[in-house]
Write an enzyme that holds these catalytic residues in place. Structure first.
Site, PDB file in Angstrom:
ATOM      1  N   GLY A 163      41.931 108.398 -11.354  1.00 27.74           N
ATOM      2  CA  GLY A 163      43.023 107.514 -10.974  1.00 27.74           C
ATOM      3  C   GLY A 163      44.058 108.076 -10.038  1.00 27.74           C
ATOM      4  O   GLY A 163      45.098 107.455  -9.834  1.00 27.74           O
ATOM      5  N   ALA A 215      28.382 106.667  32.848  1.00 25.66           N
ATOM      6  CA  ALA A 215      28.944 106.006  34.027  1.00 25.66           C
ATOM      7  C   ALA A 215      28.435 104.564  34.077  1.00 25.66           C
ATOM      8  O   ALA A 215      27.467 104.206  33.394  1.00 25.66           O
ATOM      9  CB  ALA A 215      28.538 106.772  35.278  1.00 25.66           C
ATOM     10  N   GLY A 236      22.052 115.552  20.318  1.00 27.87           N
ATOM     11  CA  GLY A 236      21.764 116.616  19.349  1.00 27.87           C
ATOM     12  C   GLY A 236      23.026 117.340  18.917  1.00 27.87           C
ATOM     13  O   GLY A 236      23.066 117.956  17.848  1.00 27.87           O
ATOM     14  N   ASN A 237      24.067 117.282  19.761  1.00 21.22           N
ATOM     15  CA  ASN A 237      25.364 117.857  19.382  1.00 21.22           C
ATOM     16  C   ASN A 237      26.081 116.988  18.347  1.00 21.22           C
ATOM     17  O   ASN A 237      27.020 117.449  17.682  1.00 21.22           O
ATOM     18  CB  ASN A 237      26.287 117.999  20.598  1.00 21.22           C
ATOM     19  CG  ASN A 237      26.179 119.347  21.272  1.00 21.22           C
ATOM     20  OD1 ASN A 237      25.884 119.432  22.447  1.00 21.22           O
ATOM     21  ND2 ASN A 237      26.418 120.419  20.526  1.00 21.22           N
ATOM     22  N   SER A 238      25.670 115.739  18.230  1.00 16.33           N
ATOM     23  CA  SER A 238      26.339 114.811  17.319  1.00 16.33           C
ATOM     24  C   SER A 238      26.395 115.378  15.902  1.00 16.33           C
ATOM     25  O   SER A 238      25.393 115.846  15.368  1.00 16.33           O
ATOM     26  CB  SER A 238      25.607 113.471  17.289  1.00 16.33           C
ATOM     27  OG  SER A 238      25.764 112.785  18.496  1.00 16.33           O
ATOM     28  N   ALA A 274      29.875 111.718  20.771  1.00 18.15           N
ATOM     29  CA  ALA A 274      29.296 110.917  21.852  1.00 18.15           C
ATOM     30  C   ALA A 274      29.561 111.558  23.204  1.00 18.15           C
ATOM     31  O   ALA A 274      30.416 112.440  23.346  1.00 18.15           O
ATOM     32  CB  ALA A 274      29.878 109.494  21.835  1.00 18.15           C
ATOM     33  N   ILE A 275      28.812 111.087  24.194  1.00 16.50           N
ATOM     34  CA  ILE A 275      29.056 111.446  25.590  1.00 16.50           C
ATOM     35  C   ILE A 275      29.291 110.168  26.365  1.00 16.50           C
ATOM     36  O   ILE A 275      28.829 109.091  25.972  1.00 16.50           O
ATOM     37  CB  ILE A 275      27.871 112.229  26.190  1.00 16.50           C
ATOM     38  CG1 ILE A 275      26.561 111.428  26.050  1.00 16.50           C
ATOM     39  CG2 ILE A 275      27.723 113.587  25.529  1.00 16.50           C
ATOM     40  CD1 ILE A 275      25.366 112.109  26.682  1.00 16.50           C
ATOM     41  N   HIS A 313      25.485 108.174  12.276  1.00 12.20           N
ATOM     42  CA  HIS A 313      24.334 107.768  13.089  1.00 12.20           C
ATOM     43  C   HIS A 313      23.249 108.845  13.148  1.00 12.20           C
ATOM     44  O   HIS A 313      22.102 108.557  13.505  1.00 12.20           O
ATOM     45  CB  HIS A 313      24.781 107.368  14.506  1.00 12.20           C
ATOM     46  CG  HIS A 313      25.145 108.506  15.404  1.00 12.20           C
ATOM     47  ND1 HIS A 313      26.445 108.890  15.658  1.00 12.20           N
ATOM     48  CD2 HIS A 313      24.372 109.355  16.132  1.00 12.20           C
ATOM     49  CE1 HIS A 313      26.453 109.908  16.498  1.00 12.20           C
ATOM     50  NE2 HIS A 313      25.209 110.216  16.792  1.00 12.20           N
ATOM     51  N   ASP A 324      31.743 106.487  11.398  1.00 14.21           N
ATOM     52  CA  ASP A 324      30.627 107.338  11.840  1.00 14.21           C
ATOM     53  C   ASP A 324      30.717 108.730  11.218  1.00 14.21           C
ATOM     54  O   ASP A 324      30.445 109.735  11.878  1.00 14.21           O
ATOM     55  CB  ASP A 324      30.573 107.440  13.365  1.00 14.21           C
ATOM     56  CG  ASP A 324      29.174 107.813  13.859  1.00 14.21           C
ATOM     57  OD1 ASP A 324      28.263 107.953  13.020  1.00 14.21           O
ATOM     58  OD2 ASP A 324      29.000 107.980  15.079  1.00 14.21           O
TER      59      ASP A 324
END
Length: 444
Positions: free
Chosen positions: A266, A229, A206-208, A225-226, A97, A128
């Site tokens: 192979g 809530a 930005g940490n992604s 991800a974070i 992403h 991802d």
């Protein structure tokens, strides 16, 4: 005897002096602990990623307004992310992403000022994970991170998240491993937080794509991800990373060593292992004909020791036009085998697709267009007809060419099935109708 006594007294005096409070034989910096050592080890492998992409204006009124004023009919977007070097020759890991639909990718090391152009080699939206290649100067080498062993995780151990949060490059946060991967992904399932590592090391946009490492400086996951809530606010102390086990699985799929450049080898080696271990051998492949078996340990390729699975593929490709000597260890014995790679298009082509499915295909902008169907074939039995368009294969977007499609079909044995998503354009009076459907074919 007096000489020996004096020596003993001198030795005792030295021991006393070294042990006395405030006196040390060697001065050390109290600030230097395992965290500092791990960061110094890993930071040269971490990059900031900046991508530029464009998107056409969809609103017709906005299009008209821009045309009137001679303005661009597209919007430009800049996004930031992180990545980590896994091979000295310029290969990077990041999230899919982070680079999705990017027209331009530039990376900058957190320990330097030079900006490098990068290209996407392979990416996979489901896992991802994306593999990038940095354009390096001749002879330039990078410092790769060391991959941790699969599932070598301790709940509560100290972990470090590195990357480019909110554009503040070269940032480090510390926390613990709050939870291991809890649920194995099912076939065709999109990965989500149950499959990921959880940490309270602060992770921000930005940490992604950046690394999550342990105190040995080894990569245990890719920040992804974070948590949010229910009210949409960011979760406190809940961040996620794709575990190294799933990263390695994804790399095995997007960078399979069965195929190197445009040649068929192979056999597949295990990503992250050193020395490299062969995990599968395709029947009747060059590797199979050379006598390679699952469990063989690759010691050398053309007299050189492959450092990574990428290095292994590069060594094979660089010698593809000639017979390639491989030194392998099988049990307690070491032996040499000779492998002759085969241009992949001589095997994986339209003829193989026709043999397995009973139809001729042509690549189009929306998938593969059926141009001919053999009588009494799997395609004919399923009711397929010319002009139908194959838009998905086993729930995945079709590959970019016939060779890629043949590669997907090759591992399937006679009697196994393949699921095709179809579309057909029909004319209904003055209207053009697009009809969609799904069929299951049994391969012959």
């Amino acid at each position: 005897m007096m000489m020996n006594l004096n020596r003993r007294l001198l030795l005792l005096a030295l021991i006393y002096i070294c042990a006395a409070p405030g006196i040390r034989a060697q001065d050390t910096d109290i600030r230097r602990d395992a965290t500092v050592d791990a960061i110094e080890q890993v930071m040269p492998s971490v990059v900031n990623i900046a991508t530029k992409s464009t998107e056409p204006v969809q609103d017709p009124f906005e299009q008209f307004r821009r045309q009137m004023w001679g303005q661009r009919l597209f919007d430009e977007y800049i996004s930031l992310g992180s990545g980590v070097v896994i091979d000295e020759n310029g290969y990077l890991l990041t999230n899919e992403h982070v680079i999705h639909n990017a027209d331009q990718i530039q990376v900058q090391f957190t320990t330097g000022t030079n900006v490098y152009d990068a290209t996407v080699l392979k990416s996979d939206a489901k896992s991802d994970v994306a593999l990038l290649k940095v354009k390096l100067k001749p002879g330039e080498k990078l410092r790769p991170i060391k991959l941790a062993k699969e599932d070598d995780l301790l709940l509560g151990e100290t972990v470090l998240a590195l990357g480019n949060p909110l554009g503040f490059g070269g940032s480090v946060t510390r926390g613990i491993l709050s939870s291991k991967s809890r649920v194995a992904p099912r076939e065709g399932q999109t990965l989500s937080y149950p499959n990921w590592l959880q940490t309270d090391a602060p992770i921000n946009p930005g940490n992604s794509g950046g690394p999550l490492v342990d105190l040995r400086g080894e990569l245990i996951g890719i920040n992804v991800a974070i948590a949010e809530a229910p009210n949409g606010q960011p979760g406190q102390g809940i961040g996620f990373a794709i575990p190294i086990r799933l990263v390695e699985d994804a790399l095995s799929e997007i960078f399979p060593t069965e195929f190197v450049k445009s040649y068929w080898f192979g056999a597949r080696v295990k990503v992250g292992s050193y020395p490299l271990v062969i995990t599968s051998v395709q029947p009747n492949s060059p590797a199979g004909k050379a006598g390679l078996k699952v469990g063989d340990v690759v010691m050398q390729v053309s007299g050189k020791v492959p450092k990574t699975f990428i290095d292994f593929g590069d060594l094979l490709a660089s010698n593809a036009v000639s017979e390639i000597p491989l030194t392998i260890r099988r049990g307690d014995s070491v032996t040499d085998v000779q492998v002759n790679l085969v241009p992949e298009q001589t095997i994986f082509n339209a003829a193989m697709v026709r043999e397995k499915l009973g139809m001729t295909l042509q690549k189009g902008p929306d998938g593969f267009v059926i141009t001919d169907v053999q009588a009494n074939s799997p395609a004919a039995t399923a009711g397929l007809q010319p002009r139908m368009i194959i838009q998905a294969i086993d729930h995945q977007a079709p590959p970019g060419d016939i060779t890629g499609l043949a590669k997907l079909l090759y591992p399937k044995k006679k009697g196994e099935s393949v699921l095709l998503d179809l579309a057909v354009v029909e004319q209904n009076g003055n209207f053009t109708v697009l009809r969609r459907g799904r069929v299951e074919l049994t391969l012959r």
